[in-house]
Design a protein around this motif. Structure first.
Motif, mmCIF file in Angstrom:
data_model
loop_
_atom_site.group_PDB
_atom_site.id
_atom_site.type_symbol
_atom_site.label_atom_id
_atom_site.label_comp_id
_atom_site.label_asym_id
_atom_site.label_seq_id
_atom_site.Cartn_x
_atom_site.Cartn_y
_atom_site.Cartn_z
ATOM 1 N N UNK A 9 -31.724 -19.703 33.685
ATOM 2 C CA UNK A 9 -30.720 -19.137 34.594
ATOM 3 C C UNK A 9 -30.369 -20.151 35.675
ATOM 4 N N UNK A 10 -31.379 -20.735 36.308
ATOM 5 C CA UNK A 10 -31.139 -21.730 37.357
ATOM 6 C C UNK A 10 -30.354 -22.918 36.825
ATOM 7 N N UNK A 11 -30.713 -23.390 35.635
ATOM 8 C CA UNK A 11 -30.046 -24.548 35.035
ATOM 9 C C UNK A 11 -28.579 -24.248 34.744
ATOM 10 N N UNK A 12 -28.317 -23.108 34.132
ATOM 11 C CA UNK A 12 -26.935 -22.744 33.811
ATOM 12 C C UNK A 12 -26.119 -22.575 35.088
ATOM 13 N N UNK A 13 -26.668 -21.896 36.085
ATOM 14 C CA UNK A 13 -25.927 -21.696 37.331
ATOM 15 C C UNK A 13 -25.643 -23.020 38.037
ATOM 16 N N UNK A 14 -26.561 -23.953 37.980
ATOM 17 C CA UNK A 14 -26.316 -25.271 38.579
ATOM 18 C C UNK A 14 -25.240 -26.024 37.803
ATOM 19 N N UNK A 106 -18.935 -13.106 35.992
ATOM 20 C CA UNK A 106 -20.009 -12.512 35.183
ATOM 21 C C UNK A 106 -19.679 -12.650 33.693
ATOM 22 N N UNK A 107 -18.438 -12.342 33.331
ATOM 23 C CA UNK A 107 -17.998 -12.417 31.935
ATOM 24 C C UNK A 107 -18.099 -13.843 31.408
ATOM 25 N N UNK A 108 -17.838 -14.811 32.271
ATOM 26 C CA UNK A 108 -17.876 -16.216 31.845
ATOM 27 C C UNK A 108 -19.284 -16.798 31.802
ATOM 28 N N UNK A 109 -20.149 -16.426 32.739
ATOM 29 C CA UNK A 109 -21.459 -17.084 32.831
ATOM 30 C C UNK A 109 -22.581 -16.376 32.078
ATOM 31 N N UNK A 110 -22.597 -15.053 32.092
ATOM 32 C CA UNK A 110 -23.707 -14.348 31.450
ATOM 33 C C UNK A 110 -23.879 -14.728 29.976
ATOM 34 N N UNK A 111 -22.809 -14.804 29.183
ATOM 35 C CA UNK A 111 -22.999 -15.178 27.775
ATOM 36 C C UNK A 111 -23.591 -16.582 27.583
ATOM 37 N N UNK A 112 -23.321 -17.479 28.515
ATOM 38 C CA UNK A 112 -23.883 -18.831 28.423
ATOM 39 C C UNK A 112 -25.397 -18.799 28.625
ATOM 40 N N UNK A 113 -25.842 -17.912 29.482
ATOM 41 C CA UNK A 113 -27.292 -17.745 29.696
ATOM 42 C C UNK A 113 -27.888 -17.036 28.491
ATOM 43 N N UNK A 114 -27.220 -15.989 28.055
ATOM 44 C CA UNK A 114 -27.690 -15.198 26.917
ATOM 45 C C UNK A 114 -27.829 -16.058 25.657
ATOM 46 N N UNK A 115 -26.883 -16.966 25.467
ATOM 47 C CA UNK A 115 -26.891 -17.854 24.293
ATOM 48 C C UNK A 115 -28.122 -18.760 24.258
ATOM 49 N N UNK A 116 -28.565 -19.198 25.435
ATOM 50 C CA UNK A 116 -29.707 -20.101 25.495
ATOM 51 C C UNK A 116 -31.061 -19.411 25.539
ATOM 52 N N UNK A 117 -31.047 -18.091 25.645
ATOM 53 C CA UNK A 117 -32.307 -17.343 25.782
ATOM 54 C C UNK A 117 -32.817 -16.867 24.428
ATOM 55 N N UNK A 118 -34.124 -16.800 24.312
ATOM 56 C CA UNK A 118 -34.730 -16.252 23.103
ATOM 57 C C UNK A 118 -34.563 -14.738 23.052
ATOM 58 N N UNK A 119 -34.799 -14.106 24.206
ATOM 59 C CA UNK A 119 -34.734 -12.655 24.271
ATOM 60 C C UNK A 119 -34.467 -12.250 25.718
ATOM 61 N N UNK A 120 -33.555 -11.301 25.892
ATOM 62 C CA UNK A 120 -33.265 -10.768 27.220
ATOM 63 C C UNK A 120 -33.361 -9.250 27.144
ATOM 64 N N UNK A 121 -34.296 -8.698 27.914
ATOM 65 C CA UNK A 121 -34.400 -7.235 27.942
ATOM 66 C C UNK A 121 -33.458 -6.689 29.021
ATOM 67 N N UNK A 122 -33.400 -5.392 29.139
ATOM 68 C CA UNK A 122 -32.477 -4.734 30.072
ATOM 69 C C UNK A 122 -32.744 -5.140 31.520
ATOM 70 N N UNK A 123 -34.002 -5.235 31.888
ATOM 71 C CA UNK A 123 -34.347 -5.617 33.248
ATOM 72 C C UNK A 123 -33.976 -7.078 33.511
ATOM 73 N N UNK A 124 -34.202 -7.945 32.536
ATOM 74 C CA UNK A 124 -33.796 -9.346 32.673
ATOM 75 C C UNK A 124 -32.284 -9.453 32.863
ATOM 76 N N UNK A 125 -31.527 -8.682 32.096
ATOM 77 C CA UNK A 125 -30.061 -8.704 32.203
ATOM 78 C C UNK A 125 -29.629 -8.313 33.621
ATOM 79 N N UNK A 126 -30.229 -7.285 34.150
ATOM 80 C CA UNK A 126 -29.922 -6.825 35.505
ATOM 81 C C UNK A 126 -30.191 -7.935 36.528
ATOM 82 N N UNK A 127 -31.320 -8.595 36.396
ATOM 83 C CA UNK A 127 -31.703 -9.657 37.334
ATOM 84 C C UNK A 127 -30.781 -10.867 37.188
ATOM 85 N N UNK A 128 -30.443 -11.223 35.958
ATOM 86 C CA UNK A 128 -29.548 -12.364 35.715
ATOM 87 C C UNK A 128 -28.183 -12.110 36.351
ATOM 88 N N UNK A 129 -27.659 -10.921 36.143
ATOM 89 C CA UNK A 129 -26.345 -10.598 36.715
ATOM 90 C C UNK A 129 -26.390 -10.597 38.241
#
Length: 151
Positions: A9-14, A106-129
């Motif tokens: 998340x930090x890497x993508x946001x930077x 959110x629409x532009x950045x979240x999928x870029x994080x999701x693409x690089x992740x192995x698994x994102x649960x509901x709580x992780x999604x909330x925190x990422x957003x």
């Protein structure tokens, strides 16, 4: 959120800081929020200033989800303290323009994080957003501070 996901998340946001900044410039320039903040409005004497944007940034830090932040903006708009001021270019209020802008990033950045992740649960999604929203509101505050000089 595990450390590996947090680092992603930090890497993508930077890496995508310029996307966030471009979205904020679009909000200010193309949607007309910057004009209102610089010059005021013919129809409304009250406009949000740096203090209100500080409150927005703090709300993003304290929020438990992005929806809570959107509710905060709706509340601020309903109080008639300037957030309801309509921008001529977009024919939407300042608050509505910020919501649209935040949703777009959110629409532009979240999928870029999701693409690089192995698994994102509901709580992780909330925190990422929320992390995206926090970064966005921080940069928005900086931009508003340069537009509202002397406030």
């Amino acid at each position: 959120m595990d450390d590996k996901l947090r680092l992603l998340v930090e890497t993508v946001l930077k890496k995508k800081t310029n996307e966030i900044l471009k979205q904020i410039d679009y909000l200010m320039d193309e949607k007309g929020v910057g004009d209102i903040l610089k010059n005021g409005s013919r129809n409304n004497k009250r406009i949000p200033r740096t203090t209100q944007f500080t409150m927005l940034m703090n709300a993003a830090t304290e929020a438990s989800c992005v929806e809570e932040l959107l509710l905060f903006l709706a509340y601020q708009q309903s109080r008639k303290n300037g957030w309801e001021t309509r921008c001529e270019r977009s024919n939407k209020s300042i608050a509505e323009n910020i919501v649209d802008s935040l949703e777009e990033i959110q629409i532009n950045l979240y999928p870029k994080i999701e693409k690089g992740a192995e698994y994102i649960n509901e709580d992780d999604e909330r925190i990422i957003k929320l992390e995206i929203a926090r970064k966005y509101t921080g940069y928005l505050y900086w931009k508003v501070s340069t537009v509202c000089k002397g406030d």
